[in-house]
Scaffold this motif. Structure first.
Motif, PDB file in Angstrom:
ATOM      1  N   HIS A  73     -13.212  21.020  -8.403  1.00  0.00           N
ATOM      2  CA  HIS A  73     -13.289  19.719  -9.060  1.00  0.00           C
ATOM      3  C   HIS A  73     -14.718  19.162  -9.072  1.00  0.00           C
ATOM      4  CE1 HIS A  73      -9.056  19.302  -9.837  1.00  0.00           C
ATOM      5  NE2 HIS A  73      -8.788  19.668  -8.600  1.00  0.00           N
ATOM      6  N   ALA A  74     -15.540  19.611  -8.119  1.00  0.00           N
ATOM      7  CA  ALA A  74     -16.927  19.143  -8.095  1.00  0.00           C
ATOM      8  C   ALA A  74     -17.838  19.954  -9.006  1.00  0.00           C
ATOM      9  CB  ALA A  74     -17.466  19.196  -6.660  1.00  0.00           C
ATOM     10  N   HIS A  75     -17.387  21.132  -9.441  1.00  0.00           N
ATOM     11  CA  HIS A  75     -18.191  22.008 -10.287  1.00  0.00           C
ATOM     12  C   HIS A  75     -17.363  22.427 -11.507  1.00  0.00           C
ATOM     13  CE1 HIS A  75     -19.962  22.319  -6.267  1.00  0.00           C
ATOM     14  NE2 HIS A  75     -21.105  22.580  -6.879  1.00  0.00           N
ATOM     15  N   PRO A  76     -17.303  21.576 -12.526  1.00  0.00           N
ATOM     16  CA  PRO A  76     -16.463  21.874 -13.691  1.00  0.00           C
ATOM     17  C   PRO A  76     -17.046  22.925 -14.633  1.00  0.00           C
ATOM     18  CG  PRO A  76     -17.615  19.806 -14.017  1.00  0.00           C
ATOM     19  CD  PRO A  76     -17.922  20.240 -12.613  1.00  0.00           C
ATOM     20  N   ASP A  77     -18.296  23.348 -14.419  1.00  0.00           N
ATOM     21  CA  ASP A  77     -18.925  24.328 -15.304  1.00  0.00           C
ATOM     22  C   ASP A  77     -19.197  25.622 -14.538  1.00  0.00           C
ATOM     23  OD1 ASP A  77     -18.949  22.314 -17.208  1.00  0.00           O
ATOM     24  OD2 ASP A  77     -20.988  21.687 -16.690  1.00  0.00           O
ATOM     25  N   ILE A  78     -18.632  26.740 -15.021  1.00  0.00           N
ATOM     26  CA  ILE A  78     -18.807  28.044 -14.394  1.00  0.00           C
ATOM     27  C   ILE A  78     -19.427  28.985 -15.423  1.00  0.00           C
ATOM     28  CG2 ILE A  78     -17.702  29.970 -13.198  1.00  0.00           C
ATOM     29  CD1 ILE A  78     -17.458  27.347 -11.688  1.00  0.00           C
ATOM     30  N   GLU A  79     -20.474  29.710 -15.012  1.00  0.00           N
ATOM     31  CA  GLU A  79     -21.206  30.587 -15.929  1.00  0.00           C
ATOM     32  C   GLU A  79     -20.715  32.029 -15.825  1.00  0.00           C
ATOM     33  OE1 GLU A  79     -25.870  31.849 -16.951  1.00  0.00           O
ATOM     34  OE2 GLU A  79     -25.408  30.311 -15.435  1.00  0.00           O
ATOM     35  N   PHE A  80     -20.307  32.594 -16.958  1.00  0.00           N
ATOM     36  CA  PHE A  80     -19.948  34.008 -17.073  1.00  0.00           C
ATOM     37  C   PHE A  80     -20.820  34.619 -18.168  1.00  0.00           C
ATOM     38  CE2 PHE A  80     -16.143  33.088 -14.696  1.00  0.00           C
ATOM     39  CZ  PHE A  80     -15.740  34.312 -14.160  1.00  0.00           C
ATOM     40  N   ASN A  81     -21.747  35.485 -17.781  1.00  0.00           N
ATOM     41  CA  ASN A  81     -22.574  36.198 -18.750  1.00  0.00           C
ATOM     42  C   ASN A  81     -22.030  37.606 -18.943  1.00  0.00           C
ATOM     43  OD1 ASN A  81     -24.610  34.106 -19.061  1.00  0.00           O
ATOM     44  ND2 ASN A  81     -25.251  34.639 -16.978  1.00  0.00           N
ATOM     45  N   PHE A  82     -21.951  38.043 -20.201  1.00  0.00           N
ATOM     46  CA  PHE A  82     -21.351  39.340 -20.511  1.00  0.00           C
ATOM     47  C   PHE A  82     -22.352  40.264 -21.195  1.00  0.00           C
ATOM     48  CE2 PHE A  82     -17.682  36.511 -20.380  1.00  0.00           C
ATOM     49  CZ  PHE A  82     -16.768  37.257 -19.658  1.00  0.00           C
ATOM     50  N   ARG A  83     -22.308  41.530 -20.790  1.00  0.00           N
ATOM     51  CA  ARG A  83     -22.965  42.603 -21.527  1.00  0.00           C
ATOM     52  C   ARG A  83     -21.962  43.735 -21.700  1.00  0.00           C
ATOM     53  NH1 ARG A  83     -29.365  42.974 -19.694  1.00  0.00           N
ATOM     54  NH2 ARG A  83     -29.869  40.838 -20.334  1.00  0.00           N
ATOM     55  N   VAL A  84     -22.043  44.413 -22.845  1.00  0.00           N
ATOM     56  CA  VAL A  84     -21.129  45.512 -23.148  1.00  0.00           C
ATOM     57  C   VAL A  84     -21.949  46.780 -23.352  1.00  0.00           C
ATOM     58  CG1 VAL A  84     -19.416  46.386 -24.802  1.00  0.00           C
ATOM     59  CG2 VAL A  84     -19.414  43.970 -24.159  1.00  0.00           C
ATOM     60  N   SER A  85     -21.435  47.897 -22.875  1.00  0.00           N
ATOM     61  CA  SER A  85     -22.176  49.158 -22.923  1.00  0.00           C
ATOM     62  C   SER A  85     -22.517  49.556 -24.355  1.00  0.00           C
ATOM     63  CB  SER A  85     -21.354  50.273 -22.263  1.00  0.00           C
ATOM     64  OG  SER A  85     -20.152  50.511 -22.981  1.00  0.00           O
ATOM     65  N   LYS A  86     -23.690  50.161 -24.519  1.00  0.00           N
ATOM     66  CA  LYS A  86     -24.092  50.700 -25.817  1.00  0.00           C
ATOM     67  C   LYS A  86     -23.336  51.995 -26.109  1.00  0.00           C
ATOM     68  CE  LYS A  86     -28.797  48.788 -25.782  1.00  0.00           C
ATOM     69  NZ  LYS A  86     -28.648  48.000 -24.547  1.00  0.00           N
ATOM     70  N   LYS A  87     -23.116  52.774 -25.076  1.00  0.00           N
ATOM     71  CA  LYS A  87     -22.424  54.057 -25.231  1.00  0.00           C
ATOM     72  C   LYS A  87     -20.907  53.874 -25.061  1.00  0.00           C
ATOM     73  CE  LYS A  87     -26.344  56.536 -23.180  1.00  0.00           C
ATOM     74  NZ  LYS A  87     -26.773  57.402 -22.042  1.00  0.00           N
ATOM     75  N   ILE A  88     -20.171  54.877 -25.521  1.00  0.00           N
ATOM     76  CA  ILE A  88     -18.726  54.934 -25.308  1.00  0.00           C
ATOM     77  C   ILE A  88     -18.466  56.063 -24.322  1.00  0.00           C
ATOM     78  CG2 ILE A  88     -16.471  55.319 -26.369  1.00  0.00           C
ATOM     79  CD1 ILE A  88     -17.647  54.292 -28.987  1.00  0.00           C
ATOM     80  N   TYR A  89     -17.652  55.768 -23.301  1.00  0.00           N
ATOM     81  CA  TYR A  89     -17.481  56.715 -22.206  1.00  0.00           C
ATOM     82  C   TYR A  89     -16.087  57.329 -22.181  1.00  0.00           C
ATOM     83  CZ  TYR A  89     -21.915  54.927 -20.534  1.00  0.00           C
ATOM     84  OH  TYR A  89     -23.236  54.578 -20.438  1.00  0.00           O
ATOM     85  N   CYS A  90     -15.989  58.364 -21.373  1.00  0.00           N
ATOM     86  CA  CYS A  90     -14.769  59.153 -21.223  1.00  0.00           C
ATOM     87  C   CYS A  90     -13.696  58.389 -20.455  1.00  0.00           C
ATOM     88  CB  CYS A  90     -15.125  60.440 -20.485  1.00  0.00           C
ATOM     89  SG  CYS A  90     -13.729  61.489 -20.092  1.00  0.00           S
ATOM     90  N   GLY A  91     -12.444  58.563 -20.866  1.00  0.00           N
ATOM     91  CA  GLY A  91     -11.318  58.012 -20.129  1.00  0.00           C
ATOM     92  C   GLY A  91     -10.822  59.006 -19.096  1.00  0.00           C
ATOM     93  N   THR A  92      -9.500  59.164 -19.003  1.00  0.00           N
ATOM     94  CA  THR A  92      -8.925  60.006 -17.956  1.00  0.00           C
ATOM     95  C   THR A  92      -8.643  61.429 -18.405  1.00  0.00           C
ATOM     96  OG1 THR A  92      -6.697  59.263 -18.547  1.00  0.00           O
ATOM     97  CG2 THR A  92      -7.855  58.012 -16.852  1.00  0.00           C
TER      98      THR A  92
END
Length: 283
Positions: free
Chosen positions: A232-251
């Protein structure tokens, strides 16, 4: 990608395939926000992705209007069950889509009841004008079919805890009262094992992570907690996002070999290396 790929993919599939299970209240009166605390999530992001915040509000006063009519808890067979209202708040973009703000009410009045939230879920997904995303059954963000169209992920769940929980969480691996997160999301392709229509033979998803070392303790973004007083004392929360340039292998290794997809090095996401990796990305 080695970090919990199999469990992550399975959990994501179960999440999107399962029913949400939320009660959508028929709203006759407009919400009254006159006494609410407005909260914000904000930060940097790629121009082709958009964060969201998913919230379930619960009836919070001891009035009949705050409870589901004729519904009793299966736990003890006597307790009334609170009404729920589920809302999705989509980010507003600024600076050409490089920055965003999500603004939402902590509580509101409606139909004779006060509805309050105790946190929610941060979600991010790739922007797309594919018409299938606005047509049934693709308009439901929990449908597995969306994996054939866009990259997306539930980033983390946020919960509000009693102030007494702060010391316990400080000693553990979960973040407590953190005002800022840098989040790196890895694009992953995997073989479509469920024959999704028009999938092209694969599904896509994001693996989002953040980690650090605080007071000698390794911390990971997983289920993030805030004490009530800090929240309640900190109503602003910062979330910065970056997404990979490459596409990687799954399972599926055979699929990865066929598609020429590289494996992701989990060491980049370790608390010792994460901030440097977040700064420089996967070149």
């Amino acid at each position: 990608m080695k970090i919990s790929k199999k469990n992550t993919a399975l959990s994501l599939f179960v999440m999107v395939l399962g029913a949400a299970g939320y009660f959508y209240l028929t709203q006759n009166d407009k919400p009254d926000y006159s006494e609410t605390q407005w909260r914000t999530f904000y930060g940097e992001k790629p121009v082709d992705y958009r964060p969201e915040f998913w919230v379930t509000y619960y009836g919070s006063e001891d009035k009949s209007a705050c409870y589901k009519s004729g519904v009793i808890s299966v736990v003890d067979g006597t307790s009334k069950v609170e009404k729920e209202i589920y809302k999705e708040f989509v980010a507003e973009e600024t600076n050409g889509g490089k920055n965003y703000v999500i603004r939402y009410p902590d509580k509101f009045k409606q139909n004779g009841c006060v509805y309050s939230s105790g946190g929610g879920k941060i979600h991010i997904e790739e922007k797309s004008d594919d018409p299938r995303l606005t047509q049934k059954p693709y308009n439901n963000k929990r449908k597995v079919y969306r994996m054939a169209i866009i990259y997306f992920a539930d980033v983390t769940s946020i919960s509000v805890r009693p102030d007494s929980a702060e010391e316990e969480f400080e000693r553990g691996a979960m973040y407590i009262n953190r005002p800022k997160y840098n989040v790196f999301c890895t694009r992953v392709k995997d073989k479509d094992e469920y024959n999704i229509k028009n999938s092209g033979g694969f599904w896509r998803w994001l693996f989002c992570s953040s980690s650090s070392i605080e007071h000698g303790i390794k911390k990971y973004m997983q289920f993030d907690a805030y004490t009530r007083s800090f929240w309640h004392a900190h109503p602003d929360i910062e979330f910065n996002f970056r997404v990979s340039k490459k596409i990687y292998c799954g399972t599926n290794k055979d699929f990865c070999s066929k598609m020429g997809l590289p494996e992701f090095d989990d060491a980049f996401l370790s608390p010792e290396n994460f901030e440097n990796f977040y700064k420089n990305g996967d070149k």
